[in-house]
Design an enzyme around this catalytic site. Structure first.
Site, PDB file in Angstrom:
ATOM      1  N   HIS A 185     -31.973  -0.377   7.278  1.00 44.52           N
ATOM      2  CA  HIS A 185     -31.372   0.902   6.913  1.00 44.52           C
ATOM      3  C   HIS A 185     -30.647   0.763   5.584  1.00 44.52           C
ATOM      4  CE1 HIS A 185     -28.872   4.440   6.822  1.00 44.52           C
ATOM      5  NE2 HIS A 185     -27.796   3.674   6.785  1.00 44.52           N
ATOM      6  N   TRP A 225     -20.366  -7.308   0.057  1.00 43.56           N
ATOM      7  CA  TRP A 225     -19.097  -6.722   0.490  1.00 43.56           C
ATOM      8  C   TRP A 225     -18.052  -7.787   0.818  1.00 43.56           C
ATOM      9  CZ3 TRP A 225     -21.190  -2.048   3.889  1.00 43.56           C
ATOM     10  CH2 TRP A 225     -21.697  -1.074   3.007  1.00 43.56           C
ATOM     11  N   ARG A 279       0.824  -1.216   0.000  1.00 48.96           N
ATOM     12  CA  ARG A 279       0.000   0.000   0.000  1.00 48.96           C
ATOM     13  C   ARG A 279       0.860   1.270   0.000  1.00 48.96           C
ATOM     14  NH1 ARG A 279      -3.801  -0.166   4.770  1.00 48.96           N
ATOM     15  NH2 ARG A 279      -2.182  -1.463   5.673  1.00 48.96           N
ATOM     16  N   CYS A 326      -8.646   1.738   1.226  1.00 49.14           N
ATOM     17  CA  CYS A 326      -8.619   0.346   0.814  1.00 49.14           C
ATOM     18  C   CYS A 326      -9.479  -0.476   1.762  1.00 49.14           C
ATOM     19  CB  CYS A 326      -7.197  -0.180   0.875  1.00 49.14           C
ATOM     20  SG  CYS A 326      -6.067   0.775  -0.129  1.00 49.14           S
ATOM     21  N   GLU A 329     -31.091   7.387   3.417  1.00 47.47           N
ATOM     22  CA  GLU A 329     -30.348   8.598   3.169  1.00 47.47           C
ATOM     23  C   GLU A 329     -31.268   9.504   2.372  1.00 47.47           C
ATOM     24  OE1 GLU A 329     -27.028  10.737   0.891  1.00 47.47           O
ATOM     25  OE2 GLU A 329     -29.122  10.419   0.534  1.00 47.47           O
ATOM     26  N   LYS A 335     -20.108   4.530  -7.417  1.00 48.80           N
ATOM     27  CA  LYS A 335     -19.571   3.197  -7.701  1.00 48.80           C
ATOM     28  C   LYS A 335     -19.282   2.974  -9.177  1.00 48.80           C
ATOM     29  CE  LYS A 335     -20.481   1.136  -3.649  1.00 48.80           C
ATOM     30  NZ  LYS A 335     -19.826   0.098  -2.899  1.00 48.80           N
ATOM     31  N   ILE A 380     -28.810   5.624  13.605  1.00 43.64           N
ATOM     32  CA  ILE A 380     -28.674   4.469  12.704  1.00 43.64           C
ATOM     33  C   ILE A 380     -27.883   3.328  13.344  1.00 43.64           C
ATOM     34  CG2 ILE A 380     -27.916   3.761  10.381  1.00 43.64           C
ATOM     35  CD1 ILE A 380     -30.322   5.716  10.497  1.00 43.64           C
ATOM     36  N   GLY A 381     -27.117   3.618  14.375  1.00 39.88           N
ATOM     37  CA  GLY A 381     -26.457   2.507  15.069  1.00 39.88           C
ATOM     38  C   GLY A 381     -25.105   2.838  15.654  1.00 39.88           C
ATOM     39  N   HIS A 419     -22.168  12.811   6.564  1.00 41.76           N
ATOM     40  CA  HIS A 419     -20.864  12.827   5.901  1.00 41.76           C
ATOM     41  C   HIS A 419     -20.194  14.187   5.996  1.00 41.76           C
ATOM     42  CE1 HIS A 419     -23.338   9.645   4.101  1.00 41.76           C
ATOM     43  NE2 HIS A 419     -22.249   8.944   4.320  1.00 41.76           N
TER      44      HIS A 419
HETATM   45  N1  GLN Z   1     -25.635   0.389  11.667  1.00 43.80           N
HETATM   46  C1  GLN Z   1     -24.560   0.842  10.844  1.00 43.80           C
HETATM   47  C2  GLN Z   1     -23.945   2.089  11.442  1.00 43.80           C
HETATM   48  O1  GLN Z   1     -24.609   2.868  11.989  1.00 43.80           O
HETATM   49  C3  GLN Z   1     -24.996   1.126   9.434  1.00 43.80           C
HETATM   50  C4  GLN Z   1     -23.853   1.535   8.573  1.00 43.80           C
HETATM   51  C5  GLN Z   1     -24.175   1.780   7.116  1.00 43.80           C
HETATM   52  O2  GLN Z   1     -25.294   2.020   6.756  1.00 43.80           O
HETATM   53  N2  GLN Z   1     -23.207   1.719   6.273  1.00 43.80           N
HETATM   54  O3  GLN Z   1     -22.744   2.322  11.330  1.00 43.80           O
HETATM   55 ZN    ZN Z   2     -25.918   4.040   6.111  1.00 40.73          ZN
END
Ligand code: GLN
Ligand code: ZN
Length: 755
Positions: free
Chosen positions: A631, A551, A17, A506, A655, A110, A421-422, A684
């Protein structure tokens, strides 16, 4: 008979890398431009030598990049939006990639159906000056190492435009770019190259028929230059375009024989005798060695149609890591059937030899069978898992009763419930904990206690903010897929298996190699700890089967559907265990569901059918009382809204903050009936959204959908943010919700106008 071998591109980040590290040093002000470029050149040269030593006849060159190949071609061709034109050189390059002084970067998205991201070119009027000098310099350097074997890789104009944001019409844009490409081809011809690869993967898109005329006129102009052109396609078959693409005035055409139906088209339509067929036969998108028998039989079919062909990987090898031999920690039987970039070069050469000499063929066939037999012995079938898979019935996929009937049994919350979201910030401290535990500097007991302290703190913060539905924060997870993979049977992890995701980023995708099963609960301990600390409902938090597959590097011996179902069965047990531990809400994230969509729309429904089924299989075991959330971190699902609804999740968070509620409108118009949390601010960005902004965002949401259907949440996990950003942002979100609730209740309190 000798058969020619080729390559279409190689990993660019360096075996250690080096490019990633050099980029970070440069951005951090710790090194200069010359050092950075020097490292890039060293990595390139070492890539060339590896390919030369593997005996490849035509080596694709010029695909090294400081950030992204599409960006490189935008810059060379002068596709530079106005907002960057006052800058120049590397400064401008990185400004386009990453933004600068408030100037937003190009959008990133992507690359086809891969996990690589490119920067979207913007053609907003006139082109800036073209400059191919860096590319020509690379070509010259490559020629000194590779001589005639050096074949420059050029990103084709149709693909570039198909992936761009074009303000002027497509045809005008093609016209503008055509002359620039012609100049480039002339310069390459003058430089003495023997052939040029022009990559046009966009020709496999379902809509490629719409740029047939543009393609024909463009390649006619290219042919006039008199430099042999090798037109390269990959990622899928040509489909309806096969008959005219193969007639374009080029000297060679490459097709992907690892995906799609090119073999059928070849048999059906034949192949022009005056062109070389580039056979993409070694899968550049997965990491398994060939099953030589099968591959050779495909090659025999191809051979029966044309004798003028060459062999190569199915695409650039940038999608696989460098070298499987480095993975000393993997069990040998597994390591021996892995094929990363270096092994794939050997496989290409080995195939060429096998076709040319009977002796070599027997020897290689024998070796291949042996390796796979040893692997199969090491990795026996898990018959329990297959029995479960084979005895699934419709009811295993079906929650009952239906959404509208189970709704009233589920957790009761205030209108516009608030949640996240978590994940919460993964601070240096949290990451340090995991590193120390891995190194053995913390015992399991100590590590768990430390994680639990993070959970406790996170809950205190959420309660103080006043959120309605809490999460434990995901501090024990490095990555949402890796965390589950590491606890499931059937997954393996590499140490050096990095592939570029974008720029300097990466990832090391897990490898699914065997039948998947769950030896023990994966999230129940953390859930229990968290729930014991609060009266508020705590969400159980899982990653969905489709995301885990998309993934990872999946198996090649069974279908993706079967693999997704195996993972779903494991998750299903986890859902049941979470319920038994008291969870009233379980969230199963599927951020990667959409990106798995095939490139041709005619194949969407096949994919969506198993993807939706896999999600349902994971969650249908939930009791009616249990609220299932999912989600997705994108908002473009107008076209798959019915499938999303078919997931039958009670609540989905999406989103939406950057799409101005467009999605919500689409969702409403489609008559979406379940609950939905449209992300009210962009995670973000480090900017803390003012309360008023969230109020506005929510108001437009309410205008679109009944209040009962709406949840309030950020648009993704908060893992990459800092606490100093997260706390005030969530406070504003909760405050905005309070304001709205008040407005709503005063509306219902006041007598209605008709009475
Ligand atoms: N539960 C995950 C988080 O909050 C969801 C991540 C994601 O959507 N990429 O990080
Ligand atoms: Zn997300």
């Amino acid at each position: 008979m000798t058969i020619q071998t080729e390559t279409l591109g190689y990993p660019r980040i360096g075996k250690k890398r080096e490019v990633k590290k050099a980029l970070e040093a440069f951005w951090g002000g710790k090194s200069d431009e010359e050092t950075l470029l020097q490292i890039l050149r060293e990595v390139e040269t070492s890539n060339w030598k590896t390919q030369l030593e593997a005996g490849i006849d035509r080596i694709g060159i010029g695909d090294g990049s400081l950030y992204d190949l599409v960006l490189d071609w935008s810059v060379r061709l002068g596709i530079i939006p106005d907002r960057f034109r006052h800058l120049s050189g590397i400064d401008r390059y990185f400004a386009m990639a990453r933004g600068k002084d408030g100037i937003p970067a190009l959008e990133m998205t992507k690359w086809f159906d891969t996990n690589y991201h490119y920067l979207v070119p913007e053609l907003d009027g006139t082109l800036h000056t073209q400059d191919f000098s860096d590319f020509l310099a690379t070509v010259e350097r490559a020629q000194t190492v590779l001589g005639d074997r050096a074949v420059p890789i050029v990103l084709g104009p149709l693909t570039l435009l198909r992936l761009s944001r074009v303000d002027l019409g497509f045809d005008d844009a093609v016209g503008q770019l055509r002359d620039r490409y012609v100049t480039l081809l002339e310069e390459l011809k003058n430089a003495g190259v023997s052939e040029v690869q022009i990559h046009e993967p966009a020709l496999v898109f379902g809509d490629a028929e719409t740029f047939k005329t543009a393609t024909a006129s463009t390649y006619a102009a290219f042919a006039a230059v008199g430099l042999p052109i090798h037109l390269v396609t990959y990622f899928d078959d040509l489909g309806t375009t096969y008959s005219w693409v193969t007639q374009l005035p080029v000297s060679a055409i490459s097709l992907d024989f690892t995906r799609g139906r090119n073999l059928d088209w070849l048999k059906q339509h034949g192949f022009p005798a005056d062109k070389r067929l580039g056979v993409g036969i070694v899968d550049a998108r997965n990491i398994w060695k060939l099953r030589l028998e099968t591959t050779l039989s495909t090659l025999e079919t191809i051979q029966s149609v044309t004798s003028n062909f060459s062999l190569h990987p199915s695409a650039s090898l940038q999608f696989v890591p460098y070298d499987a031999a480095l993975e000393k920690e993997l069990p040998e039987p597994l390591r021996n059937v892995l094929s990363f970039a270096e092994q794939k070069l050997d496989e290409v050469a080995l195939l060429a030899r096998s076709l040319a000499e009977d002796d070599a063929r027997h020897r290689h066939l024998n070796d291949s069978q042996k390796l796979w037999a040893i692997f199969e012995e090491f990795n026996p079938i898990n018959s329990g898992v297959w029995e479960q898979l084979n005895s699934l019935t419709e009811s295993d996929f079906q929650r009952s009763p239906s959404y509208s009937l189970r709704l009233s049994k589920q957790v009761q919350l205030p209108p516009l419930p608030t949640t996240t979201i978590g994940s919460f910030p993964q601070t240096q401290e949290v990451r340090q904990l995991r590193v120390k535990y891995k190194r053995g500097e913390l015992s399991e007991t100590e590590y768990r206690a430390a994680i639990d302290a993070q959970i406790a703190e996170c809950i205190k913060i959420q309660e103080a903010i006043g959120l309605d539905v809490l999460v434990h924060g995901e501090f024990e997870r490095t990555d949402m897929v890796e965390y589950f993979g590491q606890q499931l049977e059937g997954f393996a992890f590499t140490v050096h298996g990095w592939v570029q995701s974008y720029g300097s980023r990466c990832v090391r995708p897990p490898i699914i190699y065997g039948d998947v099963s769950r030896p023990h609960p994966m999230t129940v301990r953390e859930y229990k700890v968290a729930q014991s600390l609060t009266e508020k409902p705590m969400k159980g938090m899982l990653t969905g089967p489709v995301t885990i597959i998309n993934w990872s590097f999946p198996r090649a011996d069974i279908s993706r559907r079967d693999q997704a179902f195996q993972i779903a069965l494991a998750l299903r047990e986890e859902v049941a265990d979470l319920e038994a531990a008291g969870a009233q809400i379980v969230q199963v994230d599927e951020p990667a569901l959409r990106e798995g969509l095939p490139l041709k729309t005619e194949r969407w429904s096949e994919y969506l059918t198993w993807a939706v089924d896999a999600f349902r299989l994971s969650t249908a075991i939930a009791r009616p009382q249990t609220q299932v959330h999912t989600h997705m971190c994108y908002s473009e699902f107008g076209d798959i809204i019915r499938d999303i609804e078919n997931l039958d999740a009670d609540v989905i968070s999406i989103e939406n903050s950057r799409s101005n509620n467009r999605t919500l409108k689409e969702v409403t118009e489609a008559g979406y009936s379940h609950q939905i949390g449209n992300g009210v601010y962009d995670v973000h960005s480090p900017i803390v959204p003012p309360t008023e902004q969230v109020v506005q965002q929510l108001k437009s949401g309410i205008a679109n959908l009944p209040t009962e259907q709406i949840w309030v949440n950020p648009d993704c996990g908060l893992k990459t943010r800092h606490w100093e950003e997260v706390i005030p942002a969530l406070k504003n979100m909760v405050e905005a919700t309070r304001i709205l609730r008040q407005e709503l209740s005063s509306e219902t309190d006041s007598p209605s106008q008709d009475s």
